[in-house]
Design a protein around this motif. Structure first.
Motif, PDB file in Angstrom:
ATOM      1  N   ASN A  37      12.586  78.116 -16.117  1.00  0.00           N
ATOM      2  CA  ASN A  37      13.431  76.933 -15.987  1.00  0.00           C
ATOM      3  C   ASN A  37      14.451  77.143 -14.858  1.00  0.00           C
ATOM      4  N   TYR A  38      14.240  76.423 -13.799  1.00  0.00           N
ATOM      5  CA  TYR A  38      15.080  76.585 -12.604  1.00  0.00           C
ATOM      6  C   TYR A  38      16.543  76.296 -12.893  1.00  0.00           C
ATOM      7  N   GLN A  39      16.822  75.158 -13.519  1.00  0.00           N
ATOM      8  CA  GLN A  39      18.209  74.758 -13.734  1.00  0.00           C
ATOM      9  C   GLN A  39      18.941  75.721 -14.652  1.00  0.00           C
ATOM     10  N   ALA A  40      18.210  76.315 -15.589  1.00  0.00           N
ATOM     11  CA  ALA A  40      18.828  77.293 -16.484  1.00  0.00           C
ATOM     12  C   ALA A  40      19.336  78.498 -15.702  1.00  0.00           C
ATOM     13  N   HIS A  41      18.530  78.968 -14.750  1.00  0.00           N
ATOM     14  CA  HIS A  41      18.939  80.119 -13.937  1.00  0.00           C
ATOM     15  C   HIS A  41      20.125  79.759 -13.031  1.00  0.00           C
ATOM     16  N   VAL A  42      20.144  78.526 -12.532  1.00  0.00           N
ATOM     17  CA  VAL A  42      21.269  78.085 -11.709  1.00  0.00           C
ATOM     18  C   VAL A  42      22.546  78.033 -12.549  1.00  0.00           C
ATOM     19  N   GLN A  76      22.872  77.645  -1.851  1.00  0.00           N
ATOM     20  CA  GLN A  76      24.304  77.389  -1.722  1.00  0.00           C
ATOM     21  C   GLN A  76      25.099  78.347  -2.600  1.00  0.00           C
ATOM     22  N   GLY A  77      24.594  78.555  -3.815  1.00  0.00           N
ATOM     23  CA  GLY A  77      25.252  79.496  -4.714  1.00  0.00           C
ATOM     24  C   GLY A  77      25.260  80.904  -4.156  1.00  0.00           C
ATOM     25  N   LEU A  78      24.133  81.306  -3.557  1.00  0.00           N
ATOM     26  CA  LEU A  78      24.047  82.656  -2.997  1.00  0.00           C
ATOM     27  C   LEU A  78      25.039  82.852  -1.853  1.00  0.00           C
ATOM     28  N   THR A  79      25.163  81.873  -0.971  1.00  0.00           N
ATOM     29  CA  THR A  79      26.100  82.042   0.143  1.00  0.00           C
ATOM     30  C   THR A  79      27.531  82.214  -0.367  1.00  0.00           C
ATOM     31  N   LYS A  80      27.883  81.476  -1.413  1.00  0.00           N
ATOM     32  CA  LYS A  80      29.237  81.590  -1.963  1.00  0.00           C
ATOM     33  C   LYS A  80      29.449  82.949  -2.634  1.00  0.00           C
ATOM     34  N   VAL A  81      28.425  83.425  -3.325  1.00  0.00           N
ATOM     35  CA  VAL A  81      28.521  84.737  -3.977  1.00  0.00           C
ATOM     36  C   VAL A  81      28.643  85.839  -2.936  1.00  0.00           C
ATOM     37  N   TYR A  82      27.868  85.754  -1.847  1.00  0.00           N
ATOM     38  CA  TYR A  82      27.927  86.795  -0.816  1.00  0.00           C
ATOM     39  C   TYR A  82      29.289  86.834  -0.136  1.00  0.00           C
ATOM     40  N   GLU A  83      29.940  85.683   0.000  1.00  0.00           N
ATOM     41  CA  GLU A  83      31.299  85.691   0.538  1.00  0.00           C
ATOM     42  C   GLU A  83      32.235  86.481  -0.379  1.00  0.00           C
ATOM     43  N   LYS A  84      32.035  86.315  -1.689  1.00  0.00           N
ATOM     44  CA  LYS A  84      32.895  87.027  -2.640  1.00  0.00           C
ATOM     45  C   LYS A  84      32.544  88.511  -2.720  1.00  0.00           C
ATOM     46  N   LEU A 100      19.195  78.282   3.951  1.00  0.00           N
ATOM     47  CA  LEU A 100      19.875  77.051   3.562  1.00  0.00           C
ATOM     48  C   LEU A 100      19.962  76.095   4.755  1.00  0.00           C
ATOM     49  N   ALA A 101      20.249  76.635   5.928  1.00  0.00           N
ATOM     50  CA  ALA A 101      20.308  75.794   7.128  1.00  0.00           C
ATOM     51  C   ALA A 101      18.954  75.161   7.418  1.00  0.00           C
ATOM     52  N   GLU A 102      17.883  75.920   7.206  1.00  0.00           N
ATOM     53  CA  GLU A 102      16.546  75.378   7.423  1.00  0.00           C
ATOM     54  C   GLU A 102      16.229  74.262   6.430  1.00  0.00           C
ATOM     55  N   ILE A 103      16.680  74.406   5.204  1.00  0.00           N
ATOM     56  CA  ILE A 103      16.472  73.363   4.194  1.00  0.00           C
ATOM     57  C   ILE A 103      17.176  72.072   4.620  1.00  0.00           C
ATOM     58  N   PHE A 104      18.418  72.196   5.068  1.00  0.00           N
ATOM     59  CA  PHE A 104      19.160  71.011   5.516  1.00  0.00           C
ATOM     60  C   PHE A 104      18.549  70.429   6.792  1.00  0.00           C
ATOM     61  N   ARG A 105      18.056  71.305   7.658  1.00  0.00           N
ATOM     62  CA  ARG A 105      17.377  70.824   8.876  1.00  0.00           C
ATOM     63  C   ARG A 105      16.164  69.991   8.512  1.00  0.00           C
ATOM     64  N   ASP A 115      27.160  73.225   9.436  1.00  0.00           N
ATOM     65  CA  ASP A 115      28.294  73.705   8.647  1.00  0.00           C
ATOM     66  C   ASP A 115      27.992  75.053   7.999  1.00  0.00           C
ATOM     67  N   VAL A 116      26.773  75.208   7.499  1.00  0.00           N
ATOM     68  CA  VAL A 116      26.370  76.473   6.880  1.00  0.00           C
ATOM     69  C   VAL A 116      26.474  77.624   7.883  1.00  0.00           C
ATOM     70  N   ILE A 117      25.943  77.408   9.073  1.00  0.00           N
ATOM     71  CA  ILE A 117      25.955  78.461  10.094  1.00  0.00           C
ATOM     72  C   ILE A 117      27.365  78.722  10.606  1.00  0.00           C
ATOM     73  N   ASP A 118      28.133  77.656  10.800  1.00  0.00           N
ATOM     74  CA  ASP A 118      29.520  77.832  11.260  1.00  0.00           C
ATOM     75  C   ASP A 118      30.330  78.667  10.273  1.00  0.00           C
ATOM     76  N   LYS A 119      30.185  78.369   8.989  1.00  0.00           N
ATOM     77  CA  LYS A 119      30.923  79.116   7.969  1.00  0.00           C
ATOM     78  C   LYS A 119      30.487  80.574   7.933  1.00  0.00           C
ATOM     79  N   PHE A 120      29.197  80.816   8.079  1.00  0.00           N
ATOM     80  CA  PHE A 120      28.706  82.198   8.069  1.00  0.00           C
ATOM     81  C   PHE A 120      29.263  82.985   9.250  1.00  0.00           C
ATOM     82  N   ILE A 121      29.216  82.411  10.445  1.00  0.00           N
ATOM     83  CA  ILE A 121      29.710  83.118  11.628  1.00  0.00           C
ATOM     84  C   ILE A 121      31.222  83.331  11.538  1.00  0.00           C
TER      85      ILE A 121
END
Length: 287
Positions: A37-42, A76-84, A100-105, A115-121
């Protein structure tokens, strides 16, 4: 199915009420019954994140991403966790940000893609070390899978390559001087031998040669392009001198071509003219 929906609703209610432990307990029960169940893991990852359990939140988001690799939620969750988790996880952050950038592309949402790439850099520049920042800049270079979508939205490649060159030049010079200082104190060490040994070690691993070459390709400013043509020749020459005799042959041809190309257009760089005039029949550079 109805019981799964009811379970997800109950978990969501617990999360909305910031009852993280309750949400985690409920989601574990659901995952035991429905491990795919995808949503359960999220939900599980989100609650773990809010509890400050970032390593386990990463694991849960990663599991969710495997189940639905093209859904942005988990990435999106992973990028936020990696920042922390901090700069030690910048390589993982970079992979997640690119995905994530490829998904939005692919969804034609260029604002979110950028925005994803700008925040990462920005994160790499402010939180990482200088080498990590250089690697982060690779995400906006032409070889990056996301570059075609971001072209015109991110700095011109020449600007990015120049930033990378400026950082690496300082760092490598410092490294060379530090290593020479450390090794020249060894018993019986000769400064000339130590210098050649260190230059061989550092220059052989350096990315500056490739970056200088890219700058000669991408720069639209003739003065800057000539400047980096000179730096490229100097770099290749210094590497050639530092290499053992058995490895000089291929590098010798590269250096000769760079020098001859400068002479043909009458570029006034002394090293180029010295090489073109003094080197004949591929005379070996002294070890």
């Amino acid at each position: 199915m109805s019981s799964t929906k009811a379970a997800l609703k109950a978990i969501n209610d617990a999360i909305r009420n910031k009852k993280w432990d309750d949400a985690i307990d409920q989601v574990k029960n659901l995952i035991d019954r429905d491990p795919e169940n995808y949503q359960a893991h999220v939900f599980h990852a989100f609650a773990l994140d809010k509890k400050g359990n970032y390593p386990h939140a990463e694991e849960a988001y990663t599991t969710a991403a495997r189940l639905r690799p093209n859904d942005p939620q988990s990435w999106q969750g992973l990028t936020k966790v990696y920042e922390k988790l901090g700069p030690k996880y910048l390589d993982q952050y970079q992979k997640a940000a690119l995905k994530l950038a490829e998904i939005f592309r692919d969804a034609d949402d260029m604002y979110k893609c950028q925005d994803v790439i700008d925040k990462f850099i920005d994160f790499a520049r402010s939180q990482g070390d200088r080498c990590q920042y250089v690697r982060a800049l690779e995400t906006i270079l032409p070889d990056s899978p996301i570059y075609p979508a971001l072209e015109g939205r991110v700095p011109h490649p020449a600007k990015t390559y120049e930033t990378m060159a400026q950082i690496l030049e300082v760092d490598e010079k410092k490294r060379i001087n530090t290593l020479i200082g450390e090794r020249r104190t060894r018993l019986g060490a000769k400064l000339s031998q130590v210098t050649q040994e260190v230059n061989r070690e550092v220059l052989s691993q350096s990315r500056l040669g490739d970056i200088y070459h890219q700058l000669t390709v991408w720069s639209n400013d003739d003065d800057i392009r000539r400047q980096y043509e000179e730096k490229l020749l100097q770099f290749r020459y210094d590497l050639l001198v530092a290499l053992p005799t058995s490895e000089k042959s291929a590098h010798l041809k590269v250096v000769e071509k760079l020098a001859n190309d400068m002479v043909i257009i009458n570029h006034p760089f002394k090293l180029a003219w010295d090489i073109a005039i003094e080197w004949q029949d591929s005379i070996s550079v002294a070890s």
